[in-house]
Motif scaffolding. Sequence first.
Motif, PDB file in Angstrom:
ATOM      1  N   GLU A 390       0.842  -1.282  -0.511  1.00  0.00           N
ATOM      2  CA  GLU A 390      -0.283   0.084   0.175  1.00  0.00           C
ATOM      3  C   GLU A 390       0.817   1.345  -0.393  1.00  0.00           C
ATOM      4  N   LEU A 391       1.912   1.537   1.233  1.00  0.00           N
ATOM      5  CA  LEU A 391       2.838   2.540   0.698  1.00  0.00           C
ATOM      6  C   LEU A 391       3.292   2.800  -0.506  1.00  0.00           C
ATOM      7  N   GLN A 392       4.123   1.265  -0.687  1.00  0.00           N
ATOM      8  CA  GLN A 392       5.007   1.685  -2.145  1.00  0.00           C
ATOM      9  C   GLN A 392       3.662   2.155  -3.395  1.00  0.00           C
ATOM     10  N   GLY A 393       2.692   1.953  -2.863  1.00  0.00           N
ATOM     11  CA  GLY A 393       1.533   2.690  -4.664  1.00  0.00           C
ATOM     12  C   GLY A 393       1.422   4.175  -3.605  1.00  0.00           C
ATOM     13  N   ALA A 394       1.149   4.155  -2.723  1.00  0.00           N
ATOM     14  CA  ALA A 394       0.557   5.816  -2.595  1.00  0.00           C
ATOM     15  C   ALA A 394       1.056   6.534  -2.760  1.00  0.00           C
ATOM     16  N   LEU A 395       3.014   6.111  -2.832  1.00  0.00           N
ATOM     17  CA  LEU A 395       4.370   7.132  -3.123  1.00  0.00           C
ATOM     18  C   LEU A 395       4.789   6.211  -4.159  1.00  0.00           C
ATOM     19  N   GLU A 396       3.908   5.530  -5.192  1.00  0.00           N
ATOM     20  CA  GLU A 396       3.708   5.532  -6.678  1.00  0.00           C
ATOM     21  C   GLU A 396       5.494   5.170  -7.017  1.00  0.00           C
ATOM     22  N   LEU A 397       5.839   4.174  -5.778  1.00  0.00           N
ATOM     23  CA  LEU A 397       7.563   3.762  -6.277  1.00  0.00           C
ATOM     24  C   LEU A 397       7.365   2.207  -7.074  1.00  0.00           C
ATOM     25  N   ASP A 398       8.846   2.424  -7.554  1.00  0.00           N
ATOM     26  CA  ASP A 398       8.400   1.014  -9.188  1.00  0.00           C
ATOM     27  C   ASP A 398       9.726   0.400  -7.929  1.00  0.00           C
ATOM     28  N   GLN A 399       9.855   1.009  -6.626  1.00  0.00           N
ATOM     29  CA  GLN A 399      10.914  -0.886  -6.292  1.00  0.00           C
ATOM     30  C   GLN A 399      10.189  -1.076  -5.076  1.00  0.00           C
ATOM     31  N   PRO A 400      10.110  -2.328  -4.245  1.00  0.00           N
ATOM     32  CA  PRO A 400       9.843  -2.510  -2.851  1.00  0.00           C
ATOM     33  C   PRO A 400      10.630  -1.426  -1.986  1.00  0.00           C
ATOM     34  N   LEU A 401       9.604  -1.818  -0.538  1.00  0.00           N
ATOM     35  CA  LEU A 401      10.294  -1.203   0.230  1.00  0.00           C
ATOM     36  C   LEU A 401      10.549  -1.969   1.238  1.00  0.00           C
ATOM     37  N   ASN A 402      12.227  -2.443   1.040  1.00  0.00           N
ATOM     38  CA  ASN A 402      13.012  -3.797   2.036  1.00  0.00           C
ATOM     39  C   ASN A 402      13.061  -3.303   3.086  1.00  0.00           C
ATOM     40  N   ARG A 403      13.841  -1.766   3.111  1.00  0.00           N
ATOM     41  CA  ARG A 403      14.585  -1.412   4.105  1.00  0.00           C
ATOM     42  C   ARG A 403      14.375   0.430   4.206  1.00  0.00           C
ATOM     43  N   ILE A 404      13.559   0.805   5.408  1.00  0.00           N
ATOM     44  CA  ILE A 404      12.736   2.416   5.524  1.00  0.00           C
ATOM     45  C   ILE A 404      13.845   2.538   7.087  1.00  0.00           C
ATOM     46  N   GLU A 405      14.268   3.918   7.369  1.00  0.00           N
ATOM     47  CA  GLU A 405      14.666   4.203   8.459  1.00  0.00           C
ATOM     48  C   GLU A 405      14.015   5.291   8.820  1.00  0.00           C
ATOM     49  N   CYS A 406      13.820   5.895  10.087  1.00  0.00           N
ATOM     50  CA  CYS A 406      12.947   6.953  10.602  1.00  0.00           C
ATOM     51  C   CYS A 406      14.312   7.646  10.770  1.00  0.00           C
ATOM     52  N   TYR A 407      13.967   9.256  11.054  1.00  0.00           N
ATOM     53  CA  TYR A 407      14.307   9.474  11.946  1.00  0.00           C
ATOM     54  C   TYR A 407      13.641  10.949  12.906  1.00  0.00           C
ATOM     55  N   ASP A 408      14.035  10.672  13.854  1.00  0.00           N
ATOM     56  CA  ASP A 408      13.608  12.341  15.151  1.00  0.00           C
ATOM     57  C   ASP A 408      14.378  12.579  15.682  1.00  0.00           C
ATOM     58  N   ILE A 409      14.298  13.841  15.966  1.00  0.00           N
ATOM     59  CA  ILE A 409      14.401  14.905  17.511  1.00  0.00           C
ATOM     60  C   ILE A 409      14.455  14.564  18.497  1.00  0.00           C
ATOM     61  N   SER A 410      14.889  14.952  19.390  1.00  0.00           N
ATOM     62  CA  SER A 410      14.536  15.006  21.134  1.00  0.00           C
ATOM     63  C   SER A 410      15.297  15.993  21.467  1.00  0.00           C
ATOM     64  N   ASN A 411      14.787  16.758  22.210  1.00  0.00           N
ATOM     65  CA  ASN A 411      15.938  17.911  23.145  1.00  0.00           C
ATOM     66  C   ASN A 411      14.510  18.558  23.931  1.00  0.00           C
ATOM     67  N   LEU A 412      14.944  19.240  24.733  1.00  0.00           N
ATOM     68  CA  LEU A 412      14.563  19.512  26.151  1.00  0.00           C
ATOM     69  C   LEU A 412      15.194  21.129  26.307  1.00  0.00           C
ATOM     70  N   GLN A 413      14.720  22.673  26.172  1.00  0.00           N
ATOM     71  CA  GLN A 413      14.756  23.722  25.839  1.00  0.00           C
ATOM     72  C   GLN A 413      15.923  23.268  25.565  1.00  0.00           C
ATOM     73  N   GLY A 414      16.404  22.837  24.261  1.00  0.00           N
ATOM     74  CA  GLY A 414      17.605  23.167  23.681  1.00  0.00           C
ATOM     75  C   GLY A 414      18.949  21.988  24.608  1.00  0.00           C
ATOM     76  N   THR A 415      18.331  21.496  25.270  1.00  0.00           N
ATOM     77  CA  THR A 415      19.457  20.944  26.324  1.00  0.00           C
ATOM     78  C   THR A 415      19.802  19.798  25.758  1.00  0.00           C
ATOM     79  N   ALA A 416      20.952  18.922  25.580  1.00  0.00           N
ATOM     80  CA  ALA A 416      21.690  17.537  25.179  1.00  0.00           C
ATOM     81  C   ALA A 416      19.859  16.784  24.557  1.00  0.00           C
TER      82      ALA A 416
END
Length: 624
Positions: A390-416
């Motif tokens: 479903e995801l491959q079709g929605a994104l109109e991609l030719d190749q299967p999505l074998n590997r997916i990476e996701c990135y997120d940022i976490s901080n508290l008032q700009g520290t650490a």
Amino acid sequence: MLKDNHISEKIQPQLDTLPSKPGCYLMKDKTDQVIYVGKANNLRNRVRSYFHASAGHSLKVTQMVSHISDIEWIVVASELEALILEMNLIKKYRPHYNVRLKDDKRYPYIKVHWQNPYPKVTVTRRMIQDGSRYFGPYTSVWAVHQTLNVLRKIFPYLTCDREITGQDQRACLYFDIKLCAAPCVGSITQQDYRLMIDDLCQFLLGHTEPIVSKLRAKMEQASENLDYERAAAIRDQLIAIENVVERQKVVSSEYLDSDVLALARSQGDACVQVFFIRGGKLTGRDYFLLEGTYETSDEDVMAGFIKQFYDRASVIPEQVLLPHEVEEAQIIRQWLRQKRNGQKVEIKVPKRGKKKELLQMALENATETLQSLQAQWQADRHRQEQALSELQGALELDQPLNRIECYDISNLQGTAAVGSMVVFEQGIPKKKQYRQFKISTVQGQDDFASMQEVLNRRFNRWTASQEIEKTPGKKSDEAFSRLPDLIIVDGGKGQLNKAVTVLDDYELRDKVFVVGLAKQFEEIFVPDRSIPIRLSHHSQGLFLIQRIRDEAHRFAISSHRNQRIKKGVSSRLDAIPGIGPAKRKALLNQFGSIKKIQAASIEALCAINGINHTLAEIIKAELA
């Protein structure tokens, strides 16, 4: 000398010099990875047998031998020592060709802190020699907490961290709802509290009848003394015990504590069902999945399970019932006897009667459990395939999505600030390839710049890995050496634009597709498209990207929390005169936390290199 064209020049001298003594051997492949661990009473004969062309090995052994590039061995004094060492090495290396417990995380145990004046009951994944009593292992943390919920109604044990003096002015809410005996206000003496916890331990061991008899006597005594409130409380306790016990099936007129083990196999999967018989009653059961069982006999699979299961078991029974003989029965029996403090342990293969019926019942349960799990796995695979499609079709991609990476940022008032990278392959998380990034070039709270830094570092590592792969004998980090088919960044157009910039910088736009997932309306932003994609709320593809995004967020939060904790601990130590980076590190390595440093004696602090008596007193005073 063994003469075989397939034996390498490196291995031949090793085979020629093997000692004829008991010990363990480790087979390694060309990457120096341990692929098999074995033990032998005679190392020379056992190891050399793998390389005899006429030995008629199974396909599994033949494949393993073809990958052996190096052999190590460790000589020990006896076959029993070899057995114990073999188990520890399998636990450490988890070799591909050994039978091993699947998903070998640390299994949960119930821990009774018996060494404390007022023992608490907790859940742990580690058994250590600290004076506590342990019960397990269990395969499910949920099952452990369900057990504790029942136990607490029968034996209302402490859960708080109060210092118990018996002089507190009032008890907590748990006393009012009969989930704590409240020694804090003197409602129960230390002696009676410990007796109650000992009864809890006996209950976990399945020894309920002595507890019931003792409680009945106490109830009658309380009634005779006209202490009707106490008599009623004991009556409720007895009813709760009886509600549990009546669900336990009487299966034997013998009162030997026994474990009944049965093995089911299907389509390369293996499942062992364990029935726990205590005092003639079936008090519980559990199942364990095994891997590395391909082309391995039932006898060897069961032997591998017995060694790994009882290495972790908190209680060794008097008797173990098996469906068939195992080759190592004699040495396993000797080892189990040692673990049971010298008390006899019988290993039997029943041929008829009640015990044979028990084995049959365990086998039926093992078979049903494995069939149910395989059906569940098949359904999960179907959902994952549907979601990826479903995801491959929605994104109109030719190749299967074998590997997916996701990135997120976490901080508290700009520290650490911390960036997280999670990896899913075929819709399944690959937790060993999760990575975290401490944000180092961004000042203040700037999620866009932080995302750009993280992705720059990720693809810089990919570039470096291409060079490492060209160098013989060097191995790159698998998490970075492969490109994803899809990158998901947590956020809308701003984060997506930063990700596109990085991909352009590394000339990867035609190899890696990237999207941004905005949380407010679960919209998928795609490069060069002004209108975001909205998947159906019932779409398996939407469920998958939400799960991946939430996993990245969870991992970022946990990484950030650890960063803050470390920073807080370090700053408290840095504020102490005379404590620099080296002493701070030594203190944390030795004690692990501020609380444990506070509790340490002057002598223990002085044992740290560079800390004298005066500095130890300063540390104690500053942390008080």
